[in-house]
Design a protein around this motif. Structure first.
Motif, PDB file in Angstrom:
ATOM      1  N   ASP A   1       0.824  -1.209   0.000  1.00  0.00           N
ATOM      2  CA  ASP A   1       0.000   0.000   0.000  1.00  0.00           C
ATOM      3  C   ASP A   1       0.863   1.265   0.000  1.00  0.00           C
ATOM      4  OD1 ASP A   1      -2.267  -1.573   0.109  1.00  0.00           O
ATOM      5  OD2 ASP A   1      -2.291  -1.584   2.313  1.00  0.00           O
ATOM      6  N   ILE A   2       0.294   2.313  -0.582  1.00  0.00           N
ATOM      7  CA  ILE A   2       0.943   3.623  -0.572  1.00  0.00           C
ATOM      8  C   ILE A   2       0.719   4.318   0.770  1.00  0.00           C
ATOM      9  CG2 ILE A   2       0.804   5.944  -1.559  1.00  0.00           C
ATOM     10  CD1 ILE A   2       0.356   4.653  -4.271  1.00  0.00           C
ATOM     11  N   ALA A   3      -0.478   4.173   1.338  1.00  0.00           N
ATOM     12  CA  ALA A   3      -0.778   4.765   2.639  1.00  0.00           C
ATOM     13  C   ALA A   3      -0.500   3.734   3.729  1.00  0.00           C
ATOM     14  CB  ALA A   3      -2.231   5.218   2.699  1.00  0.00           C
ATOM     15  N   LEU A   4       0.383   4.079   4.652  1.00  0.00           N
ATOM     16  CA  LEU A   4       0.793   3.169   5.723  1.00  0.00           C
ATOM     17  C   LEU A   4       0.692   3.877   7.064  1.00  0.00           C
ATOM     18  CD1 LEU A   4       4.115   1.857   4.128  1.00  0.00           C
ATOM     19  CD2 LEU A   4       1.959   0.611   4.200  1.00  0.00           C
ATOM     20  N   SER A   5       0.676   3.088   8.128  1.00  0.00           N
ATOM     21  CA  SER A   5       0.789   3.690   9.451  1.00  0.00           C
ATOM     22  C   SER A   5       2.242   4.065   9.683  1.00  0.00           C
ATOM     23  CB  SER A   5       0.327   2.711  10.522  1.00  0.00           C
ATOM     24  OG  SER A   5       1.203   1.594  10.601  1.00  0.00           O
ATOM     25  N   ALA A   6       2.456   5.051  10.547  1.00  0.00           N
ATOM     26  CA  ALA A   6       3.827   5.434  10.895  1.00  0.00           C
ATOM     27  C   ALA A   6       4.570   4.262  11.536  1.00  0.00           C
ATOM     28  CB  ALA A   6       3.806   6.637  11.831  1.00  0.00           C
ATOM     29  N   PHE A   7       3.816   3.319  12.097  1.00  0.00           N
ATOM     30  CA  PHE A   7       4.449   2.133  12.681  1.00  0.00           C
ATOM     31  C   PHE A   7       5.293   1.419  11.643  1.00  0.00           C
ATOM     32  CE2 PHE A   7       4.532  -2.412  13.475  1.00  0.00           C
ATOM     33  CZ  PHE A   7       4.978  -2.471  14.792  1.00  0.00           C
ATOM     34  N   TRP A   8       4.719   1.176  10.457  1.00  0.00           N
ATOM     35  CA  TRP A   8       5.454   0.464   9.417  1.00  0.00           C
ATOM     36  C   TRP A   8       6.488   1.366   8.744  1.00  0.00           C
ATOM     37  CZ3 TRP A   8       5.385  -4.395   9.942  1.00  0.00           C
ATOM     38  CH2 TRP A   8       4.236  -5.088  10.331  1.00  0.00           C
ATOM     39  N   ASP A   9       6.132   2.636   8.534  1.00  0.00           N
ATOM     40  CA  ASP A   9       7.034   3.532   7.803  1.00  0.00           C
ATOM     41  C   ASP A   9       8.258   3.926   8.632  1.00  0.00           C
ATOM     42  OD1 ASP A   9       6.809   4.961   5.070  1.00  0.00           O
ATOM     43  OD2 ASP A   9       7.552   6.540   6.398  1.00  0.00           O
ATOM     44  N   PHE A  10       8.102   4.001   9.962  1.00  0.00           N
ATOM     45  CA  PHE A  10       9.200   4.471  10.815  1.00  0.00           C
ATOM     46  C   PHE A  10       9.547   3.508  11.949  1.00  0.00           C
ATOM     47  CE2 PHE A  10       7.144   8.562   9.414  1.00  0.00           C
ATOM     48  CZ  PHE A  10       8.148   8.939   8.533  1.00  0.00           C
ATOM     49  N   ASP A  11       8.555   3.201  12.804  1.00  0.00           N
ATOM     50  CA  ASP A  11       8.846   2.477  14.038  1.00  0.00           C
ATOM     51  C   ASP A  11       9.414   1.089  13.786  1.00  0.00           C
ATOM     52  OD1 ASP A  11       7.620   4.236  16.372  1.00  0.00           O
ATOM     53  OD2 ASP A  11       6.238   4.320  14.684  1.00  0.00           O
TER      54      ASP A  11
ATOM     55  N   PRO B   1      13.643   6.444  15.564  1.00  0.00           N
ATOM     56  CA  PRO B   1      13.092   7.006  16.798  1.00  0.00           C
ATOM     57  C   PRO B   1      11.912   7.929  16.529  1.00  0.00           C
ATOM     58  CG  PRO B   1      15.221   7.998  16.284  1.00  0.00           C
ATOM     59  CD  PRO B   1      15.051   6.845  15.347  1.00  0.00           C
ATOM     60  N   GLN B   2      11.027   8.001  17.499  1.00  0.00           N
ATOM     61  CA  GLN B   2       9.809   8.792  17.309  1.00  0.00           C
ATOM     62  C   GLN B   2      10.065  10.289  17.313  1.00  0.00           C
ATOM     63  OE1 GLN B   2       6.825   7.286  20.121  1.00  0.00           O
ATOM     64  NE2 GLN B   2       6.101   5.904  18.512  1.00  0.00           N
ATOM     65  N   ASP B   3      11.262  10.717  17.734  1.00  0.00           N
ATOM     66  CA  ASP B   3      11.603  12.140  17.670  1.00  0.00           C
ATOM     67  C   ASP B   3      12.563  12.439  16.519  1.00  0.00           C
ATOM     68  OD1 ASP B   3      13.826  10.887  18.631  1.00  0.00           O
ATOM     69  OD2 ASP B   3      14.122  12.201  20.369  1.00  0.00           O
TER      70      ASP B   3
ATOM     71  N   VAL C   1       8.312  -4.250  19.024  1.00  0.00           N
ATOM     72  CA  VAL C   1       8.885  -3.019  18.475  1.00  0.00           C
ATOM     73  C   VAL C   1       8.954  -1.954  19.570  1.00  0.00           C
ATOM     74  CG1 VAL C   1       8.530  -1.165  16.808  1.00  0.00           C
ATOM     75  CG2 VAL C   1       8.134  -3.541  16.130  1.00  0.00           C
ATOM     76  N   ARG C   2       7.913  -1.869  20.370  1.00  0.00           N
ATOM     77  CA  ARG C   2       7.930  -0.913  21.484  1.00  0.00           C
ATOM     78  C   ARG C   2       9.106  -1.179  22.418  1.00  0.00           C
ATOM     79  NH1 ARG C   2       3.699  -2.385  25.759  1.00  0.00           N
ATOM     80  NH2 ARG C   2       5.287  -4.036  25.876  1.00  0.00           N
ATOM     81  N   ASP C   3       9.271  -2.437  22.813  1.00  0.00           N
ATOM     82  CA  ASP C   3      10.359  -2.788  23.727  1.00  0.00           C
ATOM     83  C   ASP C   3      11.714  -2.495  23.106  1.00  0.00           C
ATOM     84  OD1 ASP C   3       8.389  -3.615  25.412  1.00  0.00           O
ATOM     85  OD2 ASP C   3       8.655  -5.765  25.019  1.00  0.00           O
ATOM     86  N   MET C   4      11.821  -2.723  21.803  1.00  0.00           N
ATOM     87  CA  MET C   4      13.090  -2.467  21.123  1.00  0.00           C
ATOM     88  C   MET C   4      13.434  -0.982  21.183  1.00  0.00           C
ATOM     89  SD  MET C   4      15.410  -4.283  19.724  1.00  0.00           S
ATOM     90  CE  MET C   4      14.499  -5.783  19.330  1.00  0.00           C
TER      91      MET C   4
ATOM     92  N   VAL D   1       9.888   6.974  26.420  1.00  0.00           N
ATOM     93  CA  VAL D   1       8.608   6.264  26.357  1.00  0.00           C
ATOM     94  C   VAL D   1       8.124   6.246  24.916  1.00  0.00           C
ATOM     95  CG1 VAL D   1       6.215   6.225  27.137  1.00  0.00           C
ATOM     96  CG2 VAL D   1       8.028   6.938  28.713  1.00  0.00           C
ATOM     97  N   TRP D   2       7.893   5.059  24.405  1.00  0.00           N
ATOM     98  CA  TRP D   2       7.379   4.900  23.036  1.00  0.00           C
ATOM     99  C   TRP D   2       5.865   5.104  23.051  1.00  0.00           C
ATOM    100  CZ3 TRP D   2       4.079   1.428  20.517  1.00  0.00           C
ATOM    101  CH2 TRP D   2       4.183   1.387  19.116  1.00  0.00           C
TER     102      TRP D   2
END
Length: 477
Positions: free
Chosen positions: A242-252, A257-259, A284-287, A302-303
């Motif tokens: 898909d072209i539209a993804l959640s930030a989870f797949w695109d970044f996390d 990092p979330q910042d 992924v959160r724990d990582m 904190v994730w």
């Protein structure tokens, strides 16, 4: 001049007693179209038998807005009549045509404004634009202003006058054969032998034929197809997503990092929607927070699940690799993706907010960084780049990382993407134990280099002349 066509001969015969005539009159005499007469005349002109004169006349037609102002007067004229001895600016601005009229009143110098009151300068005779608006014709001084204001539209009409030259007149006087010609032989003429007595049309072998433009795919599309064919020949399979993804797949999921600055609004297209986190997101959160069960210490802090649930237009094709590995966790794996990605870039000759990116992965038990360099070198060689070198690089989700460069005559060494071995922070949350080689490449940059372009935007334009002149790449191999 025996190789004159019948139509050329008929034109000269019709033109001889007149000396010169308009194309329309000649078309009526020859019972054909004006366009056909002009074509015959050009052929005769090439032989020095006729001369063509083209006259262009401009005509002007009022737009619906122009027609309304022709009846009622231009906005500034209508407002001028309402000002009288003077009117406060706030009252003037309240008039129906004020948004258009005030600016033109001031530009034309028809009013003065003092202490917030608008006053006329006295009697104002009709201007050039008002005179032209009544009956627009070519050459009137007010026409340019009417064009700028979209009150008239301009059209051009071309008229052709054809004159016979002394050489053409002499040829007609010597006599021309006006018998019907046979340009294409039929089956019956060949079988019966009647072609032997037919008046065959003569053809000049010196006249170049009309150029034919066969159907052809876009040059950039041919490069994309060539890249896919090369990778499939190397044993890769294509992955899509898909072209539209959640930030989870695109970044996390890529241990970004979330910042990280790349996640900010100025770099990413965020969508007004969210997507639930997939099964296994806790790993992924724990990582991110402490490195999970690996030797990594993570990013700390904190994730936030809410940040990961935000949807974006994918900024790269690497998320497709992670998803594919989750679906195919056992080696060997060789896959690639070639698709559109989106970033908030200012448009210029070398940057666009959307472009194509190539993503490739290789997973197997014993693959190493040296295998990665070998794959890259082989791929670039097959793409036509003979000299390839590598320099160290950094990416959040690979270690070690490298940036391939190729030598381009006239440009020197050009960087063409990034590559590396996926970090355990990317693969461990999903139970992937074998090493994964990965690389990404901007195909648009390859397209510019292979097509010799200076402007990236040219790849996405449907310039028919450029498409016709571009050589076919990779077809027929």
């Amino acid at each position: 001049m025996a190789d004159l066509t019948l139509n050329e001969k008929r034109l000269l015969v019709a033109l001889a007693p007149r000396g010169r005539a308009g194309a329309v009159a000649l078309a009526e005499a020859l019972e054909t179209s004006e366009e056909a007469v002009v074509q015959y005349a050009h052929l005769c002109a090439d032989r020095g038998l006729a001369a063509i004169e083209r006259t262009v006349t401009k005509t002007y037609t009022l737009t619906p807005e122009g027609e309304e102002y022709r009846r009622s007067g231009l906005p500034e004229r209508q407002m001028l009549e309402q000002i009288g001895e003077g009117i406060p600016m706030k009252d003037l601005q309240a008039l129906p045509l004020s948004r258009i009229g005030i600016g033109w009143l001031r530009k034309k110098g028809w009013i003065t404004i003092k202490n917030g009151v608008a006053q006329t300068i006295g009697e104002v005779p009709p201007g050039d634009d008002e005179i032209a608006l009544a009956a627009p014709r070519e050459g009137m001084p007010g026409i340019p202003d009417l064009l700028k204001r979209n009150l008239v539209v301009e059209a051009e009409e071309a008229a052709y006058t054809i004159a016979i030259t002394p050489a053409g007149a002499a040829l007609v006087a010597s006599g021309l054969d006006l018998r019907e010609e046979t340009g294409t032989l039929t089956r019956d003429q060949i079988l019966s032998g009647s072609w032997r007595t037919a008046n065959l049309r003569r053809y000049s072998l010196q006249t170049p034929p009309k150029r034919i433009y066969p159907g052809k795919s876009h040059p950039y599309q041919r490069i994309i197809d060539e890249v896919k064919r090369i990778l499939m020949d190397m044993g890769f399979v294509e992955m899509r997503g898909d072209i539209a993804l959640s930030a989870f797949w695109d970044f996390d999921a890529l241990f970004q990092p979330q910042d990280h600055p790349a996640r900010e609004m100025q770099d990413t297209f965020y969508l007004d929607r969210t997507e639930p986190l997939p099964a296994g997101w806790e790993g992924v959160r724990d990582m991110h927070e402490h490195g999970g069960s690996t030797s990594s210490i993570g990013w700390g802090g904190v994730w936030e699940a809410a940040k990961a649930e935000q949807c974006v237009l994918r900024t790269h094709t690497t998320p497709l690799s992670v998803k594919y590995l989750i679906e195919n966790p056992k080696p060997p794996v060789k896959a690639f993706a070639l698709g559109r990605v989106y970033r908030r870039e200012a448009i210029d000759p070398t940057h666009l907010p959307e472009f194509e990116q190539l993503e490739g992965i290789v997973m197997d038990e014993d693959v190493t960084f040296r295998h990665l360099l070998g794959y890259l070198r082989e791929f670039y060689h097959r793409m036509g780049f003979e000299n390839v070198r590598f320099r160290p690089g950094y990416f959040p989700y690979t270690e070690p990382s490298v940036e391939p460069e190729v030598w381009v005559d006239g440009l020197g060494w050009v960087e063409l993407g990034g590559a590396g071995v996926f970090r355990e922070e990317v693969t461990a949350p999903w139970g992937i134990e074998a090493p994964v080689l990965a690389w990404g490449l901007g195909i648009s940059r390859v397209g510019m280099l292979k097509l010799g372009l200076k402007d990236l935007r040219q790849l996405y334009r449907s310039d028919i002349d450029w498409i016709r002149e571009s050589p076919v790449i990779g077809e027929g191999e």
